[in-house]
Enzyme design. Structure first.
Site, mmCIF file in Angstrom:
data_model
loop_
_atom_site.group_PDB
_atom_site.id
_atom_site.type_symbol
_atom_site.label_atom_id
_atom_site.label_comp_id
_atom_site.label_asym_id
_atom_site.label_seq_id
_atom_site.Cartn_x
_atom_site.Cartn_y
_atom_site.Cartn_z
ATOM 1 C CG ASP A 32 -1.576 9.670 5.578
ATOM 2 O OD1 ASP A 32 -1.614 10.733 6.245
ATOM 3 O OD2 ASP A 32 -2.399 9.400 4.685
ATOM 4 N N GLY A 70 5.790 -9.239 -11.382
ATOM 5 C CA GLY A 70 4.377 -9.102 -11.678
ATOM 6 C C GLY A 70 4.019 -9.526 -13.080
ATOM 7 C CG PHE A 73 -2.030 -1.087 1.083
ATOM 8 C CD1 PHE A 73 -2.365 -1.626 -0.150
ATOM 9 C CD2 PHE A 73 -2.704 -1.535 2.207
ATOM 10 C CE1 PHE A 73 -3.367 -2.596 -0.268
ATOM 11 C CE2 PHE A 73 -3.707 -2.503 2.103
ATOM 12 C CZ PHE A 73 -4.036 -3.030 0.868
ATOM 13 C CE LYS A 74 5.394 1.173 -4.273
ATOM 14 N NZ LYS A 74 4.399 0.210 -4.809
ATOM 15 N N PRO A 82 1.282 9.383 11.423
ATOM 16 C CG PRO A 82 2.946 9.601 13.063
ATOM 17 C CD PRO A 82 2.203 10.379 12.016
ATOM 18 C CD GLN A 129 9.260 -1.874 -12.828
ATOM 19 O OE1 GLN A 129 10.016 -0.976 -12.469
ATOM 20 N NE2 GLN A 129 8.390 -2.450 -12.005
ATOM 21 N N GLY A 130 12.591 -4.613 -17.007
ATOM 22 C CA GLY A 130 13.924 -4.813 -17.575
ATOM 23 C C GLY A 130 14.963 -5.437 -16.665
ATOM 24 N N GLY A 131 14.656 -5.581 -15.379
ATOM 25 C CA GLY A 131 15.643 -6.147 -14.453
ATOM 26 C C GLY A 131 15.740 -7.662 -14.553
HETATM 27 O O1 3DU Z 1 6.718 -4.452 -13.075
HETATM 28 P P1 3DU Z 1 5.941 -5.636 -12.583
HETATM 29 O O2 3DU Z 1 4.695 -5.922 -13.361
HETATM 30 O O3 3DU Z 1 6.825 -6.841 -12.386
HETATM 31 O O4 3DU Z 1 5.375 -5.253 -11.103
HETATM 32 C C1 3DU Z 1 6.180 -4.743 -10.079
HETATM 33 C C2 3DU Z 1 5.358 -4.538 -8.843
HETATM 34 O O5 3DU Z 1 6.187 -4.008 -7.807
HETATM 35 C C3 3DU Z 1 4.199 -3.581 -8.984
HETATM 36 O O6 3DU Z 1 3.167 -3.987 -8.094
HETATM 37 C C4 3DU Z 1 4.776 -2.261 -8.534
HETATM 38 O O7 3DU Z 1 3.789 -1.379 -8.022
HETATM 39 C C5 3DU Z 1 5.721 -2.702 -7.431
HETATM 40 N N1 3DU Z 1 6.874 -1.827 -7.214
HETATM 41 C C6 3DU Z 1 7.731 -1.518 -8.201
HETATM 42 O O8 3DU Z 1 7.575 -1.984 -9.336
HETATM 43 C C7 3DU Z 1 8.825 -0.666 -7.932
HETATM 44 C C8 3DU Z 1 9.045 -0.164 -6.708
HETATM 45 O O9 3DU Z 1 10.078 0.601 -6.488
HETATM 46 C C9 3DU Z 1 8.159 -0.520 -5.701
HETATM 47 C C10 3DU Z 1 7.096 -1.349 -5.994
#
Ligand code: 3DU
Length: 215
Positions: A65, A191, A61-62, A67, A173-175
């Protein structure tokens, strides 16, 4: 959370039935399922409970906010069956400490230091080590660090000792999963490469195999 495949599924599939099918297909392979706002907004917060019957659930949920609000969100997620909640660290020590105190004895808190997308280099990367140190002092279980920049995983590892690193950014995302683990991540988060594939179970298995080659 078990530490077996070192793979965490990011289940951002927004169709409830598809999401449950994917969870069923990969729950034997992944160490946890991470969910984020897209699935909770489309399928409801009861998905936390449903998925927790299949796997450890991390609520991404990142939280960023004050406390009191942090307390309410972390308490609500853990109360529905989550094992961990991800919070932002830039909100400062009082908010992060509140998350840790709320989770005590019930679950774990992971803090984002540096984000994996290109924009993550603008504000989060230059402050990531300092943010990680605050997280260590607050007692978080671990940190979220970018698989898109393995050198940054190594840099965060240097300041956090043996706390955990969960690393998103693999695949879409390429990693690379093996590069992230080799750089010091404990787990990778994947993901789209899994949940958008025709065979999520096979792709998850292949990534787990790749990780095993560097353990
Ligand atoms: O790029 P993907 O589809 O593999 O998803 C990555 C997930 O990780 C996604 O839920 C995104 O919100 C989360 N995430 C990041 O991609 C990067 C971050 O720095 C933190 C969370």
């Amino acid at each position: 959370m078990r530490k077996s495949s070192r793979l965490i599924l990011a289940l951002d599939e927004t169709d409830r039935e598809k999401a449950l099918d994917i969870a069923d297909a990969v729950s034997g392979t992944v160490d946890a399922i991470k969910i984020n706002w897209p699935l909770v907004l489309s399928a409801g917060p009861e998905m936390i409970t449903e998925l927790s019957r299949r796997s450890d659930v991390i609520c991404d949920f990142k939280v960023a906010d004050i406390p009191n609000t942090v307390h309410l969100i972390v308490d609500g997620a853990l109360g529905r069956g989550a094992s961990a909640v991800i919070v932002h660290s830039f909100t400062g020590s009082d908010s992060m400490k509140e998350a840790v105190d709320t989770a005590a004895g019930r679950g774990n808190i992971y803090a984002v230091t540096e984000m994996s997308h290109p924009g993550g280099k603008e504000f989060t990367a230059p402050n990531a080590e300092a943010l990680a140190l605050v997280g260590v002092r607050c007692g978080v279980k671990g940190f979220i660090a970018p698989a898109t920049r393995p050198d940054r995983i190594a840099a965060i590892r240097k300041v956090i000792g043996d706390r955990e690193i969960l690393s998103p950014g693999v695949g879409a995302q390429g990693g690379s999963a093996s590069a992230a683990i080799s750089a010091g991540a404990d787990y990778v988060i994947v993901g789209r490469a899994i949940y958008k594939s025709d065979d999520p179970s096979k792709v998850a298995g292949d990534i787990a195999d790749e990780i095993r080659t560097v353990l």
